[in-house]
Design a protein around this motif. Sequence first.
Motif, PDB file in Angstrom:
ATOM      1  N   VAL A 196       2.963  -6.700   5.539  1.00 39.96           N
ATOM      2  CA  VAL A 196       2.445  -5.374   5.186  1.00 39.96           C
ATOM      3  C   VAL A 196       3.629  -4.532   4.724  1.00 39.96           C
ATOM      4  CG1 VAL A 196       1.420  -3.249   6.080  1.00 39.96           C
ATOM      5  CG2 VAL A 196       0.510  -5.477   6.787  1.00 39.96           C
ATOM      6  N   VAL A 248       0.851  -1.184   0.000  1.00 41.54           N
ATOM      7  CA  VAL A 248       0.000   0.000   0.000  1.00 41.54           C
ATOM      8  C   VAL A 248       0.891   1.240   0.000  1.00 41.54           C
ATOM      9  CG1 VAL A 248      -0.179   0.042   2.528  1.00 41.54           C
ATOM     10  CG2 VAL A 248      -1.988   1.091   1.132  1.00 41.54           C
ATOM     11  N   GLN A 249       0.388   2.303  -0.577  1.00 39.86           N
ATOM     12  CA  GLN A 249       1.143   3.557  -0.600  1.00 39.86           C
ATOM     13  C   GLN A 249       1.050   4.277   0.740  1.00 39.86           C
ATOM     14  OE1 GLN A 249      -0.274   5.878  -3.935  1.00 39.86           O
ATOM     15  NE2 GLN A 249       1.046   4.774  -5.376  1.00 39.86           N
ATOM     16  N   SER A 256       5.912   3.804  -1.750  1.00 39.46           N
ATOM     17  CA  SER A 256       5.435   4.449  -2.973  1.00 39.46           C
ATOM     18  C   SER A 256       6.181   3.892  -4.185  1.00 39.46           C
ATOM     19  CB  SER A 256       5.625   5.959  -2.878  1.00 39.46           C
ATOM     20  OG  SER A 256       6.978   6.280  -2.586  1.00 39.46           O
ATOM     21  N   VAL A 266       4.525  -0.746   3.143  1.00 36.34           N
ATOM     22  CA  VAL A 266       4.049   0.603   2.849  1.00 36.34           C
ATOM     23  C   VAL A 266       5.154   1.310   2.076  1.00 36.34           C
ATOM     24  CG1 VAL A 266       3.115   2.737   3.778  1.00 36.34           C
ATOM     25  CG2 VAL A 266       2.757   0.570   5.005  1.00 36.34           C
ATOM     26  N   GLY A 289      -2.186   5.246   2.877  1.00 38.02           N
ATOM     27  CA  GLY A 289      -3.243   4.310   2.529  1.00 38.02           C
ATOM     28  C   GLY A 289      -3.764   3.531   3.723  1.00 38.02           C
ATOM     29  N   THR A 290      -4.693   2.601   3.414  1.00 33.28           N
ATOM     30  CA  THR A 290      -5.321   1.802   4.458  1.00 33.28           C
ATOM     31  C   THR A 290      -5.257   0.319   4.118  1.00 33.28           C
ATOM     32  OG1 THR A 290      -7.522   1.867   3.461  1.00 33.28           O
ATOM     33  CG2 THR A 290      -6.944   3.689   4.911  1.00 33.28           C
ATOM     34  N   LEU A 291      -5.271  -0.484   5.167  1.00 32.04           N
ATOM     35  CA  LEU A 291      -5.399  -1.937   5.057  1.00 32.04           C
ATOM     36  C   LEU A 291      -6.198  -2.430   6.252  1.00 32.04           C
ATOM     37  CD1 LEU A 291      -1.849  -3.288   4.069  1.00 32.04           C
ATOM     38  CD2 LEU A 291      -3.913  -3.406   2.669  1.00 32.04           C
ATOM     39  N   ASN A 328      -5.077   2.765   9.218  1.00 34.13           N
ATOM     40  CA  ASN A 328      -5.228   3.970   8.405  1.00 34.13           C
ATOM     41  C   ASN A 328      -3.958   4.805   8.455  1.00 34.13           C
ATOM     42  OD1 ASN A 328      -7.934   3.180   7.999  1.00 34.13           O
ATOM     43  ND2 ASN A 328      -8.640   4.407   9.734  1.00 34.13           N
TER      44      ASN A 328
END
Length: 127
Positions: A123, A12-13, A127, A125, A16-18, A84
Amino acid sequence: EVQLVESGGGLVQPGGTLRLSCATSGFAFRDYAIAWFRQASGKEREGVSWILNTDGTTFYSDTVKGRFTISSDNAKNTVYLQMNSLRPEDTAVYYCAATHWKLFTGPTMRDDDYNDWGQGTQVTVSS
């Protein structure tokens, strides 16, 4: 047989959320505390959050407070971690763990206090 199975990880960038899920079986869900830990590459495992299913009490580490929310679905024996405003420093393998309320030690979140663990979900994170 006690089982905890994590899911929901991914890439996720930043910002972002997961939502992570921890599906459990083999024990009396309502009598347990379920916690989320994480371990980044080259670092020690750290406690993130827990929920005590006996009364719904929750706890968050300072690093995730205000961004993450833990919740429990007693009908599905599943605990969720809504994440979040994710940051690159949240990148880690996330594990859920369980311990009976009689053995529960609260905010200390020591690994040794949790008897049963899932296999983890990655997970990332970035870009």
